[in-house]
Design a protein around this motif. Structure first.
Motif, PDB file in Angstrom:
ATOM      1  N   LEU A   1      -6.339  27.050 -14.575  1.00 26.77           N
ATOM      2  CA  LEU A   1      -5.421  28.016 -13.602  1.00 26.77           C
ATOM      3  C   LEU A   1      -5.995  28.299 -12.330  1.00 26.77           C
ATOM      4  O   LEU A   1      -5.376  28.014 -11.466  1.00 26.77           O
ATOM      5  N   LEU A   2      -7.296  28.492 -12.141  1.00 28.39           N
ATOM      6  CA  LEU A   2      -8.119  28.658 -11.058  1.00 28.39           C
ATOM      7  C   LEU A   2      -8.000  27.117  -9.943  1.00 28.39           C
ATOM      8  O   LEU A   2      -7.793  27.363  -8.963  1.00 28.39           O
TER       9      LEU A   2
ATOM     10  N   TYR B   1      -5.706  24.947 -10.186  1.00 29.63           N
ATOM     11  CA  TYR B   1      -4.418  24.698  -9.771  1.00 29.63           C
ATOM     12  C   TYR B   1      -3.933  25.609  -8.232  1.00 29.63           C
ATOM     13  O   TYR B   1      -3.406  25.113  -7.322  1.00 29.63           O
ATOM     14  N   MET B   2      -4.719  26.797  -8.421  1.00 27.80           N
ATOM     15  CA  MET B   2      -4.368  27.627  -7.442  1.00 27.80           C
ATOM     16  C   MET B   2      -5.152  27.198  -6.098  1.00 27.80           C
ATOM     17  O   MET B   2      -4.683  27.116  -4.965  1.00 27.80           O
ATOM     18  N   THR B   3      -6.278  26.672  -6.586  1.00 30.90           N
ATOM     19  CA  THR B   3      -7.301  26.082  -5.581  1.00 30.90           C
ATOM     20  C   THR B   3      -6.579  24.987  -4.770  1.00 30.90           C
ATOM     21  O   THR B   3      -6.557  24.726  -3.372  1.00 30.90           O
ATOM     22  N   GLN B   4      -6.046  24.126  -5.725  1.00 31.28           N
ATOM     23  CA  GLN B   4      -5.586  22.858  -4.927  1.00 31.28           C
ATOM     24  C   GLN B   4      -4.367  23.132  -4.084  1.00 31.28           C
ATOM     25  O   GLN B   4      -4.202  22.616  -2.890  1.00 31.28           O
ATOM     26  N   PHE B   5      -3.564  24.027  -4.567  1.00 32.54           N
ATOM     27  CA  PHE B   5      -2.436  24.384  -3.695  1.00 32.54           C
ATOM     28  C   PHE B   5      -2.784  25.158  -2.566  1.00 32.54           C
ATOM     29  O   PHE B   5      -2.415  24.845  -1.480  1.00 32.54           O
ATOM     30  N   LEU B   6      -3.868  25.904  -2.556  1.00 36.43           N
ATOM     31  CA  LEU B   6      -4.223  26.742  -1.194  1.00 36.43           C
ATOM     32  C   LEU B   6      -4.987  25.640  -0.279  1.00 36.43           C
ATOM     33  O   LEU B   6      -4.787  25.720   0.928  1.00 36.43           O
TER      34      LEU B   6
END
Length: 145
Positions: free
Chosen positions: A73-74, A76-81
């Motif tokens: 989960l972390l 995917y959020m990091t990739q998006f950011l």
């Protein structure tokens, strides 16, 4: 390290790079040199973000299996950011064609995700531990006295 851990990044990167070559050719045909550069940047960004994420997730799974889901989960959020920051930095750039960049980024990302899903489906990963050989021996019957 499981055998499929070493093959997974290659099984994802090769189809993505092939789509990247096509995207660069299409970008060059439609928008010239800036289109080719934009397509190349989009594909390289995808390979960097998705490849780095996969390698990081595999390392976490190997060292800290209890954190695997949270790390996913972390990740995917990091990739998006990371991609969002990249887009903000190059918002008004004239170095490359933004449309070619966007379409090649989308095509490469979808290709990576499809290749990763296919690689996981083809991988022979046990979801339960196989019984050890000692478990097949019959237990002694009777009372231990």
């Amino acid at each position: 390290m499981q055998a499929n851990d070493a093959r997974m990044p290659v099984q994802c990167a090769v189809p993505t790079a092939a789509v990247g070559v096509v995207a660069i050719a299409v970008g060059f045909a439609l928008a010239g040199g800036k289109g080719a550069i934009g397509s190349a940047v989009g594909v390289l960004l995808t390979l960097l973000v998705m490849g780095g994420g996969l390698l990081g997730l595999q390392r976490t799974a190997r060292q800290f299996p209890q954190l695997f889901q949270a790390m996913g989960l972390l990740l995917y959020m990091t990739q998006f950011l990371f991609v969002a920051v990249f887009l903000m930095v190059f918002k008004g750039t004239t170095l490359f064609s933004p449309k070619a960049f966007a379409f090649s980024l989308l095509a490469a990302t979808l290709t990576w995700i499809a290749a990763q899903a296919r690689a996981w489906m083809k991988a022979k990963v046990f979801y339960v531990d196989p019984r050890p050989v000692d478990a097949e021996k019959p237990a002694p019957s009777g009372s231990p006295s």
